[in-house]
Design an enzyme around this catalytic site. Structure first.
Site, PDB file in Angstrom:
ATOM      1  N   GLN A 172       0.820  -1.222   0.000  1.00  0.00           N
ATOM      2  CA  GLN A 172       0.000   0.000   0.000  1.00  0.00           C
ATOM      3  C   GLN A 172       0.853   1.270   0.000  1.00  0.00           C
ATOM      4  OE1 GLN A 172      -3.285   0.414  -0.292  1.00  0.00           O
ATOM      5  NE2 GLN A 172      -3.834  -1.751  -0.266  1.00  0.00           N
TER       6      GLN A 172
ATOM      7  N   CYS B   5     -20.237  -9.081   7.353  1.00  0.00           N
ATOM      8  CA  CYS B   5     -21.222  -9.553   6.388  1.00  0.00           C
ATOM      9  C   CYS B   5     -20.710  -9.519   4.956  1.00  0.00           C
ATOM     10  CB  CYS B   5     -22.506  -8.739   6.498  1.00  0.00           C
ATOM     11  SG  CYS B   5     -23.819  -9.683   7.299  1.00  0.00           S
TER      12      CYS B   5
END
Ligand SMILES: Cc1ncc(COP(=O)(O)O)c(C=O)c1O
Ligand SMILES: [Zn+2]
Lengths: 394, 128
Positions: A182, A327
């Protein structure tokens, strides 16, 4: 709705391959398709292109070209660095130090090594995601063979004190690997000044192509091969070179390092405006470090709501972003990074990551600042957790 | 990733909110796992006269709550009890495999709300 917008704010996931990078690559998929290992001229054209890219990487991170090994990306580089150093140095010791906020491409190889009889210390982080150099120093033992600490975190953007950690490793005589996937192209890097022995990078995070990266290995480092086979990459990484990808990596790293300063100035201004705008939403908080963070990273937690539903609604407005909610992850585990920073589980689900890029405009930022409060309100009205004072009056 | 039905119920949730005259309320899930579903029932003579939901959770959780409330509205308590998570998922034209647990929450929330109603009415709670 009028014409659907497309506002890409997920540059930490991947970036758009820059057109100049694409044009640099194209000839190596068409005309110059030769194998770099072949003797005839047109194999040699490919070989020259690979060596030129190697030079470009060397220049970008301040190493020698002979210390650069091309791989199939960040995951392979991390796997190779960790397993390769572990197996080559196990006579000296079997202890490895890393952090609890690493990418899975570091954590999982380390966990696998534990199953192979190695011992791994996962260092904690503070609330901003910072790994203290003192904790690294304190964890180094007689039998420690490797310290692997990421340069900048992919979720919260926190930049780690790499030069300080590097100095400690150098003093103690322990190899130091950093996952700089990154950071490359966004933060100035010099492997000598920062005492880095191994460094992973991946082209698709700085406007290069996907599926190509490299591992820098300081010339004195003892490392086993990960991919056995042909004699490519000075007999250390087998496989016919992904020539167009490697050429693209070289072009991309060259370009982003030379544009880094300007680009950071511009993106950071937008980032700060976006953070300021979104924090006006009640019960929101910035995740990660307020200043020691990647110039493109915004990670904000909204209480009482869940991240995937935020993403779905943002998508309706043409905004692409990411979340640490369980989720959306295949494992149904919430972000280990936010959990390690001490964010309570229920709040981890409400985290939203927006990562800006070269193409992000003032208008994009204004648009997100305009749209998001309504989305948060809508989901809070729906949530059983929302306190009454935050609900719309009926 | 989601069917048109799921997106429709997510974007335009039916029966969303609270029911002030509810006589059966059930809440299941927890914030640790990432989905919480709360169902409000207003039951008269063993018929579900009105129903509402509140959900903290993903798109599938919200759509499942919305669809489940539609499927039990006007039904008897017995009929509502026998609504399975499969029926909810089917009515939504399917859910991705990793999202099935969200539709299970809808079934469980309805059971919890019915048992709350039975408790309040001094009737024995139901098991399976
Ligand atoms: C910090 C970090 N390490 C490693 C990787 C893996 O890189 P790649 O996708 O090139 O395998 C990523 C990308 O998601 C990353 O962000
Ligand atoms: Zn869910």
């Amino acid at each position: 709705m009028s014409e659907k917008k497309c506002i890409y704010m997920d540059n930490a996931a991947t970036t758009k391959t820059h057109p100049d990078v694409v044009s640099a690559m194209l000839p190596y998929m068409t005309e110059y398709f030769g194998n770099p290992s072949s003797l005839y001229d047109f194999g040699q054209t490919s070989k020259k292109a690979v060596e030129r890219a190697r030079q470009q990487v060397a220049q970008a991170i301040g190493c020698g070209p002979e210390e650069v090994y091309f791989t199939a990306g960040g995951s392979e580089s991390n796997n190779w660095a960790i397993k390769g150093v572990a197996f080559a140095n196990q006579k000296k010791g079997k202890h490895i130090i890393t952090s609890s906020i690493e990418h899975h491409a570091v954590i999982h190889p380390c966990e696998w090594l534990v199953s192979q009889g190695f011992e791994v210390t996962f260092l904690p982080v503070d609330e901003y995601g910072i790994i203290s150099p003192e904790s690294v120093a304190g964890a180094i033992r007689e039998d420690t063979i490797l310290v692997s600490i990421m340069f900048a975190n992919n979720e919260i953007g926190t930049i780690e004190p790499i030069p300080e950690i590097g100095a400690i490793c150098k003093e103690k005589g322990v190899y130091f690997h950093t996952d700089a996937v990154q950071a490359v192209g966004h933060v100035p890097i010099n492997v000598d000044e920062m005492h880095i022995d191994l460094l992973s990078l991946s082209a698709h995070k700085f406007h290069g192509p996907k599926g190509v990266g490299c591992l820098y290995v300081r010339s004195n480092v003892k490392i086993e091969r990960l991919i056995h086979g042909g004699g490519q990459e000075r007999k250390r990484r087998a496989g016919t070179e992904h020539v167009p990808g490697i050429v693209g990596l070289g072009a991309a790293i060259d370009r982003s390092v030379s544009l880094m300063y300007e680009s950071n100035m511009q993106i950071q201004k937008l980032r700060d405006r976006l953070i300021e705008g979104l924090l006006t939403i009640p019960h929101s908080r910035l995740n990660g470090h307020p200043t020691n963070r990647l110039s493109n990273n915004v990670n904000i937690m909204f209480e009482f709501i869940e991240g995937e539903s935020i993403l779905l609604l943002l998508n309706q407005y043409g905004i692409a972003a990411s979340t640490g909610s369980a989720c959306t992850s295949a494992s149904l585990e919430p972000s280990h990074v936010l959990v390690a920073c001490g964010v309570p589980h229920d709040r981890v689900h409400g985290s939203l990551r927006l990562t800006l890029g070269e193409e992000t405009t003032e208008e994009d930022v204004s648009y997100v600042i305009e749209i998001l409060p309504g989305i948060v309100k809508r989901l809070r009205d729906m949530s059983p957790l929302t306190p009454d004072e935050l609900r719309s009056k009926k | 990733m989601y069917s048109e039905q799921v997106m429709d119920h997510f974007m335009n949730p039916r029966n969303q909110g609270r029911l002030l005259n509810a006589n059966g309320i059930g809440e299941v899930g927890n914030a640790t796992c990432g989905d919480i579903m709360k169902i409000y029932l207003f039951i008269v003579d063993s018929v579900i006269e009105d129903v509402a939901f509140e959900t903290f959770g993903c798109g599938a959780a919200i759509a499942s709550s919305s669809m489940a409330t539609e499927l039990i509205k006007g039904k008897t308590v017995d009929e509502a009890w026998s609504l399975s998570n499969k029926a909810v998922a089917q009515a939504l034209d399917g859910l991705p495999p990793q999202k099935i647990h969200c539709s299970i929450l809808a079934e469980e929330a309805i059971h919890a709300a019915i048992n709350d109603y039975l408790r309040r009415s001094d009737l024995p709670e139901r098991k399976e």
